[in-house]
Design a protein around this motif. Structure first.
Motif, short mmCIF file in Angstrom:
data_model
loop_
_atom_site.label_atom_id
_atom_site.label_comp_id
_atom_site.label_asym_id
_atom_site.label_seq_id
_atom_site.Cartn_x
_atom_site.Cartn_y
_atom_site.Cartn_z
N UNK A 61 -0.23 5.13 7.56
CA UNK A 61 -1.54 5.12 6.78
C UNK A 61 -1.80 5.10 5.88
N UNK A 62 -2.13 4.42 5.02
CA UNK A 62 -2.57 3.85 3.50
C UNK A 62 -3.91 4.14 3.81
N UNK A 63 -4.04 4.95 2.24
CA UNK A 63 -5.62 4.95 2.51
C UNK A 63 -6.71 4.12 1.66
N UNK A 64 -6.74 3.02 2.93
CA UNK A 64 -7.08 1.07 2.52
C UNK A 64 -8.48 1.31 2.75
N UNK A 65 -9.10 0.40 1.91
CA UNK A 65 -10.67 0.05 2.74
C UNK A 65 -10.37 -0.55 3.50
N UNK A 66 -11.52 -1.17 5.07
CA UNK A 66 -11.35 -1.85 6.10
C UNK A 66 -11.28 -3.29 5.19
N UNK A 67 -10.86 -4.47 6.55
CA UNK A 67 -11.32 -5.24 5.51
C UNK A 67 -11.94 -6.28 5.93
N UNK B 95 2.18 10.63 11.24
CA UNK B 95 1.78 10.95 9.98
C UNK B 95 2.83 11.48 9.05
N UNK B 96 3.39 10.64 8.93
CA UNK B 96 4.68 10.98 7.68
C UNK B 96 5.16 9.74 7.51
N UNK B 97 6.30 10.36 6.35
CA UNK B 97 5.84 8.40 6.11
C UNK B 97 7.53 8.19 7.33
N UNK B 98 7.78 6.64 6.74
CA UNK B 98 9.24 6.30 8.46
C UNK B 98 9.50 4.80 7.25
N UNK B 99 9.77 5.41 5.71
CA UNK B 99 10.63 4.54 4.76
C UNK B 99 12.12 3.74 5.00
N UNK B 100 12.76 3.66 5.66
CA UNK B 100 14.50 3.62 5.88
C UNK B 100 14.79 3.96 6.70
N UNK C 148 1.11 -1.10 -0.54
CA UNK C 148 -0.16 -0.01 0.23
C UNK C 148 0.84 1.52 0.09
N UNK C 149 0.40 1.99 -0.86
CA UNK C 149 1.31 3.81 -0.87
C UNK C 149 1.13 4.59 0.84
N UNK C 150 1.91 4.37 1.54
CA UNK C 150 1.88 5.36 2.84
C UNK C 150 1.61 6.46 2.68
N UNK C 151 0.79 7.31 3.30
CA UNK C 151 0.25 8.50 2.86
C UNK C 151 1.18 10.09 3.00
N UNK C 152 0.82 11.04 2.35
CA UNK C 152 2.23 11.69 2.18
C UNK C 152 1.96 12.39 3.67
N UNK C 153 2.77 13.06 4.22
CA UNK C 153 3.10 13.68 5.46
C UNK C 153 1.92 14.41 5.85
N UNK C 154 1.64 14.71 7.00
CA UNK C 154 0.64 15.99 6.93
C UNK C 154 0.89 15.86 8.47
N UNK C 155 -0.34 16.88 9.12
CA UNK C 155 -0.37 16.79 10.93
C UNK C 155 -0.89 16.19 11.52
N UNK C 156 -0.43 15.94 12.66
CA UNK C 156 -1.06 14.83 13.45
C UNK C 156 -1.79 14.55 12.62
N UNK C 157 -2.84 13.35 13.66
CA UNK C 157 -3.87 12.95 12.98
C UNK C 157 -4.58 12.97 14.97
N UNK C 158 -6.04 13.27 14.47
CA UNK C 158 -6.38 13.29 15.95
C UNK C 158 -6.86 11.87 16.08
N UNK C 159 -6.60 11.76 18.05
CA UNK C 159 -6.92 10.63 18.26
C UNK C 159 -8.52 9.81 18.38
#
Ligand code: HEC
Ligand code: HEC
Length: 155
Positions: free
Chosen positions: A134-140, A72-77, A51-62
């Protein structure tokens, strides 16, 4: 020597007979379809595309109290191992001012016996065990979960 030959013969026979016996046993799984599709237990199902991880954004509400905030950001590598922890290079109390990242909270210094350490507790060292991108994925599985209004503004 004789014993060794017996043992080897037995091992070879088993390796020939066992897989066959297993596939016979599991041929019919009763029509059960699990999240991995209708593949038999002994078969390898095709792996899902990454899945493609979403682009960096501000903190996501809990969504609830004590929720590990989502990343709220990429963590690759970003490596986490015995020698280094990339996350702490921004999120530690030493570095957070420079990086502009949220500092890890007090709970991250506590051992399971409630002892306060002066550095991150081993049980909070592997950040991605609890914090996830986070990825923009449909719930299973469909669900009607609603976040706690006080925390999220009822979104
Ligand atoms: C290069 C610096 C940097 C690195 C490395 C980094 N982060 Fe972050 N992180 C940030 C910044 C900046 C923010 C956003 C702070 C803000 O906008 O308030 C953030 C936000 C977060 C948040 C959201 C906090 C909240 O209150 O909602 C979490 C969780 C998080 N990061 C976890 C991690 C984890 C886990 C890793 C390692 C896999 C990591 N970060 C690596 C800089 C970093
Ligand atoms: C065992 C699960 C777990 C691990 C491992 C873990 N965290 Fe957390 N984290 C949480 C929970 C739960 C919260 C929210 C409640 C709290 O502060 O304890 C949190 C909160 C945070 C916050 C927000 C703090 C605030 O004041 O709002 C940041 C930033 C963070 N964690 C970063 C990290 C980093 C970086 C690591 C790795 C060094 C890490 N966490 C490891 C569970 C974990």
């Amino acid at each position: 020597m004789k014993k060794l030959i017996y043992a080897i013969t037995a091992a070879v026979m088993l390796s020939i007979l066992l897989p066959k016996a297993q596939s016979e046993d599991l041929k019919d799984n009763g029509g059960v379809i699990s999240l991995r599709g209708q593949a038999q237990l002994f078969e390898q199902d095709k792996a899902e595309d990454m899945k493609r991880v979403q682009r960096d954004q501000s903190p996501i509400a809990r969504d609830y109290l004590h929720q590990p905030p989502l990343i709220p950001h990429q963590t690759r590598n970003y490596k986490i191992n015995t020698n280094s922890n990339k996350c702490l290079s921004c999120h530690s109390w030493k570095n957070y001012r420079k990086s502009g990242a949220t500092k890890i909270s007090m709970t991250h210094f506590e051992t399971r016996d409630r002892q306060q350490l002066s550095d991150v507790s081993p049980r909070r060292y592997f950040c991605t065990q609890c914090h996830v991108t986070q990825a923009d994925a449909e719930p299973l599985i469909a669900n009607d979960f609603k976040p706690v209004e006080e925390l999220s503004g009822g979104k």
